[in-house]
Every structure is written in C-alpha cells, then in structure tokens.
Enzyme design. Structure first.
Site, short mmCIF file in Angstrom:
data_model
loop_
_atom_site.label_atom_id
_atom_site.label_comp_id
_atom_site.label_asym_id
_atom_site.label_seq_id
_atom_site.Cartn_x
_atom_site.Cartn_y
_atom_site.Cartn_z
N ARG A 62 0.50 -1.20 -0.05
CA ARG A 62 0.28 -0.29 -0.33
C ARG A 62 0.99 1.03 0.43
O ARG A 62 1.64 1.10 0.75
CB ARG A 62 -0.76 -0.09 1.60
CG ARG A 62 -2.02 -1.45 1.40
CD ARG A 62 -3.19 -1.32 0.09
NE ARG A 62 -3.48 -2.17 0.49
CZ ARG A 62 -4.45 -3.24 -0.37
NH1 ARG A 62 -3.60 -3.65 -1.63
NH2 ARG A 62 -5.04 -3.61 -0.72
N GLU A 90 -6.23 31.79 7.89
CA GLU A 90 -5.57 30.81 6.37
C GLU A 90 -7.50 31.65 5.63
O GLU A 90 -6.60 32.51 4.82
CB GLU A 90 -6.29 29.30 5.99
CG GLU A 90 -5.30 27.98 6.17
CD GLU A 90 -4.15 28.66 5.58
OE1 GLU A 90 -3.99 29.85 3.87
OE2 GLU A 90 -2.97 28.77 5.65
N SER A 101 -9.07 11.74 -0.18
CA SER A 101 -8.85 10.43 -0.54
C SER A 101 -8.19 9.55 -0.03
O SER A 101 -7.09 9.13 -0.27
CB SER A 101 -7.88 11.46 -1.91
OG SER A 101 -8.17 11.63 -2.52
N PRO A 102 -9.09 8.85 0.56
CA PRO A 102 -8.24 8.13 1.28
C PRO A 102 -7.96 6.01 1.02
O PRO A 102 -7.67 5.77 1.58
CB PRO A 102 -10.28 7.47 2.14
CG PRO A 102 -11.34 7.74 1.46
CD PRO A 102 -10.01 9.24 0.88
N GLU A 135 -4.89 12.46 4.74
CA GLU A 135 -5.81 13.90 4.97
C GLU A 135 -7.65 13.94 5.14
O GLU A 135 -7.82 13.79 4.46
CB GLU A 135 -5.62 14.97 3.89
CG GLU A 135 -5.74 16.03 4.17
CD GLU A 135 -5.61 17.07 2.53
OE1 GLU A 135 -5.30 18.29 2.84
OE2 GLU A 135 -5.72 16.61 1.57
N GLU A 178 5.07 33.49 0.93
CA GLU A 178 5.65 34.78 -0.37
C GLU A 178 6.00 33.43 -1.84
O GLU A 178 5.94 33.63 -3.05
CB GLU A 178 7.16 34.37 0.22
CG GLU A 178 8.03 33.06 0.51
CD GLU A 178 9.22 33.16 0.84
OE1 GLU A 178 10.32 31.66 1.22
OE2 GLU A 178 9.65 34.50 1.25
#
Length: 185
Positions: free
Chosen positions: A40, A95, A116-117, A122, A141
């Site tokens: 995996r 953000e 996106s498992p 994430e 920057e």
C-alpha cells in the site's frame, strides 16, 4: 472506531520513501484478510481546512490559482494545511485572512472528510464563515491568487465548465445549494 476483523489489513512493515514539507510518502506491506500480502502506497498529510466564506450579499469568496499537479488554474475555496498542534478553527481564521484579507465574525464547522482515503490520510475540515470584513491579504511568499466573489449561480456555472473541480470546493458548493434549498444563507 474499532476495526472489523474480516476487513482489516495488518501492517507487516512500513518504509518511508519521501518526507517533504507537505507530505510524507510511505510504502506499507500488509497482511490481507485472506492471508495474502499486498503493498500500500500511503501519503501522510497533517490535515487541512477550507473556508466557505459568504458575504452579507450572498456571494462566495473564492480564489483562482494555478495548481501545478493539474497544470492549470482552478477556482477554489481559501484553504491551507494545519500546522503541527494547530486547531482547525485557528487554521481556518488564519487561512481566510492570509489568502483573501477577509475576517469573519462567525465560523461554523460544517463537515470533516477524508480527501482521498484510497491513498492519503488527509482529513479536511470545512467551515462556513459569515459576517465578513474586508482587509488586506497576507499571502505566503510562494502563493499567488486572485480573489473572486461568486454568486451561487456563477459558482454552479464554473463547476459545470470545469473551473471548480477540487473536492473541498465541490462539497462546499453542494452544502451551499442545500442551505439555500432549506432557506438558510
């Protein structure tokens, strides 16, 4: 959540292939439920937030930016990765201000989802921001964006045209449509 034995893949070994500023890539060898082994490829990510910022006039604050993996510009929600130990709400506030210059009176957590498992861990936290006040963006920057304001109809059209394609913004678009259907802002 406890795993179900007949679905569980036990890790036999794990090797880090790459460790960068944003992601870590590893290859795990796993024991499958049928007794066979498999490899995996896994991307580890700190997690991120996205902000569905809506003006009092009912417009979405979005950003247009170039995305190198796609080799094109797309329109998406202001978003960014969590810093180590950072709470998602603090990241959302930061953000929104950094990318758009906007600050909000109110933040509401809408959902958290895996992007996106099949290959990445994430977890993205989606927030609704209202009571907006415009200010100056404070971009990193290496960050270049155009801030855009969109009505729901304009956002739907950009989605239809393929200019809105990323998961977080599509999820937010459907959440916005659902809120409107139910008489919410």
């Amino acid at each position: 959540m406890k795993h179900t034995e007949h679905l569980y893949e036990k890790t036999i070994s794990s090797q880090t292939i790459y460790e960068g500023k944003v992601v870590k890539l590893k290859v795990d060898e796993v024991l499958l439920p049928n007794g066979k082994t498999a490899k995996r490829e896994i991307v580890n990510h700190q997690g991120a937030v996205a902000v569905m910022a809506l003006t009092d006039e009912g417009k979405l604050i979005a950003v247009r930016q170039f995305r190198k993996p796609l080799e094109r510009e797309i329109v998406e929600l202001p978003a960014g990765k969590l810093e180590p130990g950072e709470e998602p709400l603090a990241c959302a506030i930061r953000e929104l201000k950094e990318e758009t210059g906007y600050e909000a009176e109110s933040f509401t957590h809408l959902s958290s989802f895996y992007t996106s498992p099949g290959f990445a861990d994430e977890l993205l936290h989606l927030y609704l921001a209202t009571g907006l006040r415009k200010g100056e963006a404070q971009l990193d920057e290496d960050e270049f964006v155009d801030v855009v304001e969109l009505t729901l109809e304009e956002a739907q059209e950009l989605h239809r045209l393929g200019e809105i394609r990323d998961a977080k913004t599509v999820v937010a678009l459907y959440a916005w449509e659902s809120r409107k259907l139910h008489g919410q802002k």
